[in-house]
Design a protein around this motif. Sequence first.
Motif, PDB file in Angstrom:
ATOM      1  N   ALA A   6    -103.220  17.333 -21.108  1.00 29.92           N
ATOM      2  CA  ALA A   6    -102.231  18.315 -21.567  1.00 29.92           C
ATOM      3  C   ALA A   6    -100.935  17.570 -21.865  1.00 29.92           C
ATOM      4  CB  ALA A   6    -102.000  19.370 -20.483  1.00 29.92           C
ATOM      5  N   PHE A   9     -97.710  18.639 -19.974  1.00 26.72           N
ATOM      6  CA  PHE A   9     -97.663  18.272 -18.564  1.00 26.72           C
ATOM      7  C   PHE A   9     -97.449  16.776 -18.406  1.00 26.72           C
ATOM      8  CE2 PHE A   9     -98.133  19.364 -14.199  1.00 26.72           C
ATOM      9  CZ  PHE A   9     -98.609  18.219 -13.593  1.00 26.72           C
ATOM     10  N   TRP A  49    -109.301  16.979 -14.535  1.00 23.56           N
ATOM     11  CA  TRP A  49    -110.141  17.443 -15.638  1.00 23.56           C
ATOM     12  C   TRP A  49    -109.586  16.941 -16.966  1.00 23.56           C
ATOM     13  CZ3 TRP A  49    -113.341  19.179 -12.212  1.00 23.56           C
ATOM     14  CH2 TRP A  49    -114.483  19.896 -12.579  1.00 23.56           C
ATOM     15  N   ALA A  75    -105.238  21.500 -11.535  1.00 23.53           N
ATOM     16  CA  ALA A  75    -105.108  22.952 -11.579  1.00 23.53           C
ATOM     17  C   ALA A  75    -106.253  23.626 -10.810  1.00 23.53           C
ATOM     18  CB  ALA A  75    -105.100  23.448 -13.035  1.00 23.53           C
ATOM     19  N   LEU A  76    -107.211  22.814 -10.363  1.00 22.86           N
ATOM     20  CA  LEU A  76    -108.306  23.345  -9.544  1.00 22.86           C
ATOM     21  C   LEU A  76    -107.771  23.737  -8.175  1.00 22.86           C
ATOM     22  CD1 LEU A  76    -111.498  21.072  -9.677  1.00 22.86           C
ATOM     23  CD2 LEU A  76    -111.256  23.415 -10.477  1.00 22.86           C
ATOM     24  N   GLU A  77    -108.493  24.596  -7.485  1.00 23.57           N
ATOM     25  CA  GLU A  77    -108.172  24.858  -6.097  1.00 23.57           C
ATOM     26  C   GLU A  77    -108.328  23.550  -5.327  1.00 23.57           C
ATOM     27  OE1 GLU A  77    -106.965  28.297  -7.024  1.00 23.57           O
ATOM     28  OE2 GLU A  77    -106.950  27.731  -4.905  1.00 23.57           O
ATOM     29  N   LYS A  96    -101.240  21.841  -9.326  1.00 25.35           N
ATOM     30  CA  LYS A  96    -100.313  22.188 -10.400  1.00 25.35           C
ATOM     31  C   LYS A  96     -99.627  23.531 -10.143  1.00 25.35           C
ATOM     32  CE  LYS A  96    -102.244  19.374 -14.127  1.00 25.35           C
ATOM     33  NZ  LYS A  96    -102.868  19.320 -15.462  1.00 25.35           N
ATOM     34  N   SER A  97    -100.017  24.214  -9.074  1.00 24.04           N
ATOM     35  CA  SER A  97     -99.286  25.417  -8.667  1.00 24.04           C
ATOM     36  C   SER A  97     -97.986  25.055  -7.962  1.00 24.04           C
ATOM     37  CB  SER A  97    -100.113  26.249  -7.686  1.00 24.04           C
ATOM     38  OG  SER A  97    -101.290  26.665  -8.242  1.00 24.04           O
ATOM     39  N   THR A  98     -97.958  23.880  -7.388  1.00 21.37           N
ATOM     40  CA  THR A  98     -96.747  23.416  -6.712  1.00 21.37           C
ATOM     41  C   THR A  98     -95.677  23.146  -7.769  1.00 21.37           C
ATOM     42  OG1 THR A  98     -98.082  22.358  -5.008  1.00 21.37           O
ATOM     43  CG2 THR A  98     -95.819  21.598  -5.216  1.00 21.37           C
ATOM     44  N   PRO A  99     -94.429  23.537  -7.516  1.00 18.68           N
ATOM     45  CA  PRO A  99     -93.381  23.249  -8.489  1.00 18.68           C
ATOM     46  C   PRO A  99     -93.394  21.776  -8.883  1.00 18.68           C
ATOM     47  CG  PRO A  99     -92.528  24.674  -6.779  1.00 18.68           C
ATOM     48  CD  PRO A  99     -93.909  24.302  -6.371  1.00 18.68           C
ATOM     49  N   PRO A 100     -93.392  21.471 -10.174  1.00 18.61           N
ATOM     50  CA  PRO A 100     -93.546  20.085 -10.614  1.00 18.61           C
ATOM     51  C   PRO A 100     -92.492  19.139 -10.072  1.00 18.61           C
ATOM     52  CG  PRO A 100     -92.982  21.531 -12.454  1.00 18.61           C
ATOM     53  CD  PRO A 100     -93.300  22.403 -11.306  1.00 18.61           C
TER      54      PRO A 100
END
Lengths: 117, 75
Positions: A6, A9, A49, A75-77, A96-100
Amino acid sequence: MVCDDAPGFRVLMSALLREAGIAIDRQGESWEDAVRLAAGCDVVVVDLWMPEFEPAALAQVRAAVPDATLAVVTALELGDAALRVADVRVDLLLSKSTPPTEVAARIANYAAWASSG
Amino acid sequence: MSAEDGNDAEERLIHLVHDLRTPLTVISGFCELLDRQRDKLSEEQRDEYLGRVAAAAAEMRDILDRERDERLTGP
């Protein structure tokens, strides 16, 4: 090195790591790039990925830089991701849920700690 | 809904969440950078970062449109 398929990102993480004091001098978008570019890096950040996970490539990256900080950002669990990378010594597994900004800070802090030891 | 349909729906939701997470992270991250570094960024960097935010938002829209279309017409 930052490798992520991506581009947004990839550019973001590179900018945040630079802000946190980590010089990013190469970027890639695939596991092929990761394997090709890893040598000589002190900090390696890879997506899982790209576009699929290639366990052999992750192992090759670690073999190329045995002393580097190796961070996988996904971005996976995390539970699922942890199972997938279990056979390779990964220093950090981050969501990737964590603030970058926090992701970059954790990588920078770990790299600083690792290099001081 | 059969159990199989339920499993398929759950799997699609997991994939949808996964696909949306990266562009959402890009949007929030660049917005933070633009705010934090507003006095330090060149005009070129600012334009690039704003472009990345716009591209990520468009990607999220495309993902949601695709999901909606698949639900309306079937996979």
